[in-house]
Design a protein around this motif. Structure first.
Motif, mmCIF file in Angstrom:
data_model
loop_
_atom_site.group_PDB
_atom_site.id
_atom_site.type_symbol
_atom_site.label_atom_id
_atom_site.label_comp_id
_atom_site.label_asym_id
_atom_site.label_seq_id
_atom_site.Cartn_x
_atom_site.Cartn_y
_atom_site.Cartn_z
ATOM 1 N N VAL A 213 0.869 -1.121 -0.217
ATOM 2 C CA VAL A 213 -0.314 -0.446 -0.056
ATOM 3 C C VAL A 213 0.929 1.429 0.095
ATOM 4 C CG1 VAL A 213 -1.882 1.560 1.499
ATOM 5 C CG2 VAL A 213 -1.648 -1.343 1.170
ATOM 6 N N ARG A 214 1.766 1.738 0.700
ATOM 7 C CA ARG A 214 2.617 2.432 1.019
ATOM 8 C C ARG A 214 3.548 2.804 -0.471
ATOM 9 N NH1 ARG A 214 8.113 2.133 0.512
ATOM 10 N NH2 ARG A 214 8.604 0.751 1.299
ATOM 11 N N GLN A 215 4.293 1.659 -1.370
ATOM 12 C CA GLN A 215 4.285 1.816 -2.393
ATOM 13 C C GLN A 215 3.393 2.064 -3.560
ATOM 14 O OE1 GLN A 215 6.304 -1.954 -3.466
ATOM 15 N NE2 GLN A 215 7.295 -2.604 -1.969
ATOM 16 N N HIS A 216 2.516 1.692 -3.781
ATOM 17 C CA HIS A 216 1.195 1.948 -4.330
ATOM 18 C C HIS A 216 1.343 3.945 -4.123
ATOM 19 C CE1 HIS A 216 -2.775 2.073 -6.967
ATOM 20 N NE2 HIS A 216 -3.232 2.760 -5.859
ATOM 21 N N GLU A 217 0.844 4.105 -2.658
ATOM 22 C CA GLU A 217 0.653 5.351 -2.869
ATOM 23 C C GLU A 217 1.717 6.215 -2.998
ATOM 24 O OE1 GLU A 217 -2.623 5.406 1.054
ATOM 25 O OE2 GLU A 217 -0.406 5.270 1.877
ATOM 26 N N GLU A 218 3.152 5.907 -2.915
ATOM 27 C CA GLU A 218 3.691 7.124 -3.193
ATOM 28 C C GLU A 218 3.883 7.308 -5.124
ATOM 29 O OE1 GLU A 218 7.690 4.425 -1.989
ATOM 30 O OE2 GLU A 218 7.064 5.331 0.034
ATOM 31 N N HIS A 219 3.199 6.380 -5.339
ATOM 32 C CA HIS A 219 3.641 6.432 -7.480
ATOM 33 C C HIS A 219 1.908 7.479 -7.530
ATOM 34 C CE1 HIS A 219 2.850 5.017 -11.360
ATOM 35 N NE2 HIS A 219 4.057 4.758 -10.974
ATOM 36 N N PHE A 220 0.398 6.487 -6.871
ATOM 37 C CA PHE A 220 -0.303 6.945 -6.785
ATOM 38 C C PHE A 220 -1.310 8.516 -5.981
ATOM 39 C CE2 PHE A 220 -0.133 3.154 -9.101
ATOM 40 C CZ PHE A 220 -0.134 3.162 -10.742
ATOM 41 N N GLY A 221 -0.908 8.555 -5.030
ATOM 42 C CA GLY A 221 -1.466 9.199 -4.117
ATOM 43 C C GLY A 221 -1.819 8.259 -2.959
ATOM 44 N N GLU A 222 -2.878 9.020 -2.052
ATOM 45 C CA GLU A 222 -3.252 8.911 -0.693
ATOM 46 C C GLU A 222 -4.635 8.013 -1.622
ATOM 47 O OE1 GLU A 222 -4.358 9.911 3.937
ATOM 48 O OE2 GLU A 222 -3.600 11.442 3.174
ATOM 49 N N ILE A 223 -5.060 7.104 -0.415
ATOM 50 C CA ILE A 223 -6.025 5.800 -0.458
ATOM 51 C C ILE A 223 -6.378 6.287 0.506
ATOM 52 C CG2 ILE A 223 -6.578 3.970 -0.857
ATOM 53 C CD1 ILE A 223 -4.149 2.858 -1.963
ATOM 54 N N GLU A 224 -8.281 6.515 0.629
ATOM 55 C CA GLU A 224 -9.011 6.566 1.903
ATOM 56 C C GLU A 224 -9.514 5.606 2.383
ATOM 57 O OE1 GLU A 224 -9.684 10.035 3.629
ATOM 58 O OE2 GLU A 224 -8.174 11.207 2.058
ATOM 59 N N PRO A 225 -9.039 5.486 3.140
ATOM 60 C CA PRO A 225 -9.399 3.782 4.175
ATOM 61 C C PRO A 225 -11.280 3.992 3.217
ATOM 62 C CG PRO A 225 -8.480 5.343 6.017
ATOM 63 C CD PRO A 225 -8.487 5.837 4.575
#
Length: 82
Positions: free
Chosen positions: A61-73
């Motif tokens: 999830v950290r890697q995804h958010e670094e690339h695409f932006g924060e995910i709201e849970p």
């Protein structure tokens, strides 16, 4: 290997195991705010495997958010009249 879509989970545990129910939240027709959870599959993990899964998912999830932006849970719902 079979794949199954899930848009939500439910978890519970015992002293020895972690249970993860994977399923789908579906709106109830005609009822605006009511949703039904239909569990489709269950994973039962020992605590060591649960921790490895938690660490692996956290890194993913950290890697995804670094690339695409924060995910709201959780999704923000629209209030009536908006």
């Amino acid at each position: 290997m079979d794949s199954q879509y899930a848009n939500t989970i439910r978890t519970y545990s015992t002293m020895d195991e972690v249970f993860v129910n994977f399923g789908v939240n579906s709106p109830i027709p005609g009822k605006n705010d009511e949703i039904i959870f239909k569990a489709k599959h269950q994973a039962i993990l020992n605590w060591r495997t649960a921790k490895r899964l938690a660490l692996t998912l956290s890194n993913l999830v950290r890697q995804h958010e670094e690339h695409f932006g924060e995910i709201e849970p959780t999704r923000k719902t629209k209030k009536e009249g908006e």
